[in-house]
Scaffold this active site. Structure first.
Site, PDB file in Angstrom:
ATOM      1  N   ASP A 175     -71.546  -9.080 -33.226  1.00 17.28           N
ATOM      2  CA  ASP A 175     -72.025  -7.542 -33.330  1.00 17.28           C
ATOM      3  C   ASP A 175     -72.844  -7.467 -34.319  1.00 17.28           C
ATOM      4  OD1 ASP A 175     -70.053  -7.046 -31.396  1.00 17.28           O
ATOM      5  OD2 ASP A 175     -68.412  -6.496 -32.712  1.00 17.28           O
TER       6      ASP A 175
HETATM    7  N1  URA Z   1     -65.279 -10.024 -32.397  1.00 17.06           N
HETATM    8  C1  URA Z   1     -65.673  -8.881 -32.600  1.00 17.06           C
HETATM    9  O1  URA Z   1     -65.197  -7.832 -32.615  1.00 17.06           O
HETATM   10  N2  URA Z   1     -66.988  -8.636 -33.125  1.00 17.06           N
HETATM   11  C2  URA Z   1     -67.672  -9.882 -33.067  1.00 17.06           C
HETATM   12  O2  URA Z   1     -68.869  -9.770 -33.665  1.00 17.06           O
HETATM   13  C3  URA Z   1     -67.119 -11.171 -32.860  1.00 17.06           C
HETATM   14  C4  URA Z   1     -65.756 -11.137 -32.517  1.00 17.06           C
END
Ligand code: URA
Length: 261
Positions: free
Chosen positions: A106
């Site tokens: 993310d």
């Molecule tokens: N899980 C999440 O919630 N975000 C990420 O970036 C990777 C795994």
């Protein structure tokens, strides 16, 4: 040994187009084995000759593998319509035209992200059937509860009804809000949604291993390094979660403590 054209060799391993390579050659900026070569259609032996463009050696390997310690604020994409991309963090001499992030973190997540131009390898690590386990360290909003261990191991149910695969988690000793989690699948916002389903909230999330490839301690946020063949093979090696947590909890909690606590 098979010979290839100089412009083909360079363009497959860099961001230069063939017309740029032609121009660079005519300006005397390309050398083969230390000798200036002004014709971009000259033939070279990829495994034996050393090619330099503007003083930078072009490596003979066909594919490139870069491990980035992603900082927050960058999208895991090659397309900048959603803001700054992780591609901006890769120095030009390490980037190639077809390079892309093999996986997603993310925008606000941190840690290990692989970038490569090897489509087959990316497919192998991203395909759900061959999914390689990934370990994250999280900083939670509320203290870790020991009941999470069983809930996650049984396969937690997300708010949309999705039943997650069993996942191992472990809290970091002497730190009530830090925990490691190992995932064997990769759904959208999965770690955040799993902790939300358990009644907590992930404030900070950092990926610390991809399969058996552990993020090196020396790689600060925003830094990247080229991986050697043996490092790439580590992606497919198993990692013992408990041993990993015991060995690396000090190192990775320091990353988060120095930045956020
Ligand atoms: N899980 C999440 O919630 N975000 C990420 O970036 C990777 C795994």
């Amino acid at each position: 040994m098979p010979q290839v054209r100089l412009d083909k060799f360079i363009s497959e391993r860099s961001e230069y187009t063939r017309s740029q390579i032609k121009e660079l050659a005519s300006k005397g900026r390309i050398k083969v084995n230390g000798q200036t070569v002004k014709k971009s259609d000259a033939k070279i032996e990829p495994d034996a000759d050393t090619v330099e463009v503007s003083g930078n050696i072009i490596r003979s390997e066909k594919f490139r593998y870069i491990l980035l310690n992603k900082p927050e604020g960058y999208v895991s994409s090659t397309d900048d319509k959603d803001g700054k991309t992780v591609m901006e963090l890769i120095p030009p001499e390490l980037r190639t035209k077809n390079m892309f992030p093999a996986g997603r973190l993310d925008k606000d997540s941190l840690g290990a992200l692989l970038l490569t131009d090897d489509g087959d390898l990316a497919h192998r690590i991203l395909s759900p059937k061959k999914h390689i386990p990934k370990v994250y360290i999280v900083k939670l909003d509320k203290p870790f509860q020991s009941k999470y261990i069983d809930i996650f191991l049984q396969g937690i149910t997300l708010s949309d009804g999705y039943q997650c695969m069993p996942a191992r988690i472990m809290n970091v000793e002497n730190s009530e809000k830090l925990a490691f989690i190992e995932l064997n699948e990769g759904k959208y916002h999965q770690v955040k949604r799993m902790f939300a389903a358990a009644g907590n909230h992930v404030d900070v999330l950092m990926r610390v291993s991809l399969g058996g490839l552990v993020l090196p301690e020396k790689l600060g946020f925003g830094q990247c390094m080229e991986l050697l063949h043996k490092d790439v093979e580590n992606l497919f090696r198993p990692l013992d979660f408990e041993v990993f947590c015991a060995e690396f909890s000090g190192i990775f909690s320091a990353f988060l403590i120095n930045k956020y606590l």
